[in-house]
Design a protein around this motif. Structure first.
Motif: not given
Length: 448
Positions: A71, A74-75, A80, A83, A121
């Motif tokens: 998570g 991905l952010s 953020s 996600v 996430l």
């Protein structure tokens, strides 16, 4: 184009982000803490042992924490906001899927894998974003966000027991799926914040994206080892505090009261400790070691409480022990995340938050099943709480070596007017500039 701020705004929209993180924390850890009330019903329906049903919550907790670096990665690539919104949808789908479960395997997949992935996430990106919005009042803001755990447990513990009595465990999980969907609008409130020192491009490669290079720093490595050990016992009450209260002779609502008392104490301690840490009177590593040790002692007291005489009794000794555990565990929680900017700087705080969640998952995966196994072998949770408290105490002892692992003072300079935003500070004040062994740039630290 909007100019980048000189540093974290230390307020403003940051308080909205704190409110969003408060709800994210409540709909993840707060819900996990109350979910233990449903485990006896699941064990009875599927005719399985306490150890088997404990894997439902344990897997959800372990996946949520183990996948937190994903998570965070991905952010750093997408931000953020999207996600966390996707995480809310996944969590809701996990509860809805589990409401129609025909076996424990379906619950493992629904609550453990799907809902756990959604929580992964949501939590780390939300808390990491919050840390970037604050500097002088960072630990207080983190503590305020983490009170969502206690506030949610206070409301959800009796509410979940009512839902279980009224609609059964299937109806309760279905309604919880609707409630957890509120994680999505919480993610929409996470406005991106650009700070000087941020990397102009996303990290390349899995090692850089996940922040695994942070383990090469000695201070973070010491912190990581201690945190992993504490994770082995810290989350056992999330799963087995309510069943432990039932074993001690309390009824369903009495067990819910025990969970609620621990939640109230937990929430209040997070705010008080956040304010205390921001005053700079005591170094954060020392506070971390002290409250970690008190958490282990509180868990020990919970395990040693004798059984109550009747189901109608309120179980005052257990309520007192749960309150003491809640106070110490609540004070410990904001310190774990509040110390991260001082160890890795603001530029790596989102990745470090995900790594901390992953470290605690190592213990979170084994702790609750081990607790259930010991309960099946001994007939109660006394041995479980004793073993888990020893893990917390061991980790707290390792924390005492944290100040010695920090970079040594080699150069003293006058305090800058505004702290470099890409660097964190171990203590709020006073500040001195140090030369980091890893490079020529100054790193803020105040332990010298």
């Amino acid at each position: 184009m909007t100019a980048k701020p000189a540093g974290p705004p230390d307020g403003g929209w940051g308080w909205v982000v704190a409110a969003a993180a408060f709800l994210v924390n409540g709909l993840s850890y707060g819900l996990l803490r109350s979910l233990g009330l449903a485990l006896p019903a699941l064990a009875e329906h599927f005719d399985r042992s306490a150890q088997d049903t404990a894997w439902v919550s344990a897997l959800a907790l372990a996946v949520q924490q183990a996948a937190s670096p994903v998570g965070s990665a991905l952010s750093t690539r997408w931000g953020s906001r999207p996600v966390v919104m996707v995480g809310g949808v996944l969590t809701s789908l996990g509860f809805v899927f589990s409401a129609f479960a025909g076996s424990l395997l379906h619950l493992y997949l629904g609550l453990g894998l799907l809902a756990g992935s959604g929580w992964a996430l949501a939590f780390a990106p939300a808390l990491g974003t919050l840390s970037r919005y604050f500097s002088r009042r960072r630990v207080l803001a983190v503590g305020l966000a983490l009170t969502g755990n206690g506030a949610s447990s206070l409301l959800l513990a009796p509410a979940l027991q009512l839902l279980l009595d009224t609609f059964g465990w299937r109806g309760a999980l279905l309604l919880l799926g609707a409630i957890t969907l509120h994680l999505t609008p919480c993610g929409a409130l996470l406005r991106p914040l650009a700070l000087p020192g941020d990397s102009p491009s996303p990290p390349r490669g899995p090692v850089a994206a996940l922040g695994l290079g942070l383990f090469t720093r000695r201070a973070f490595a010491v912190f990581a080892l201690a945190t992993a050990l504490i994770g082995g016992g810290y989350f056992v009450p999330y799963v087995h505090l309510a069943p432990h209260a039932l074993d001690r002779g309390l009824g369903g609502y009495g067990a819910a009261l025990v969970v609620a008392v621990a939640a109230v104490a937990d929430a209040g301690a997070r705010l008080v400790c956040g304010w205390l840490a921001d005053q700079g009177w005591v170094p954060l590593p020392r506070l971390l070691a002290v409250f970690g040790g008190l958490t282990g002692l509180g868990l020990l007291a919970v395990g040693l409480v004798p059984a109550t005489e009747s189901e109608e009794g309120w179980g005052r000794p257990l309520l007192a022990a749960a309150g003491a555990y809640g106070l110490s565990a609540g004070a410990y929680a904001p310190l774990v995340f509040g110390v991260l900017p001082g160890l890795v700087g603001l530029g790596g705080v989102v990745q470090a938050t995900g790594l901390v969640m992953m470290l605690m998952s190592l213990g979170g995966l084994l702790g609750p099943p081990l607790s259930g196994f010991l309960r099946d072998k001994t007939g109660d949770f006394t041995a479980s709480f004793l073993v888990c408290s020893s893990l917390i105490l061991s980790g707290s002892v390792i924390y005492t070596g944290l100040p010695g692992a920090l970079p040594t003072c080699r150069h003293r300079a006058s305090p800058p007017a505004t702290p470099p935003p890409e660097r964190g500070q171990l203590l709020p004040a006073p500040q001195v500039a140090l030369l980091s062994p890893g490079g020529p740039q100054a790193t803020l630290d105040t332990t010298c």
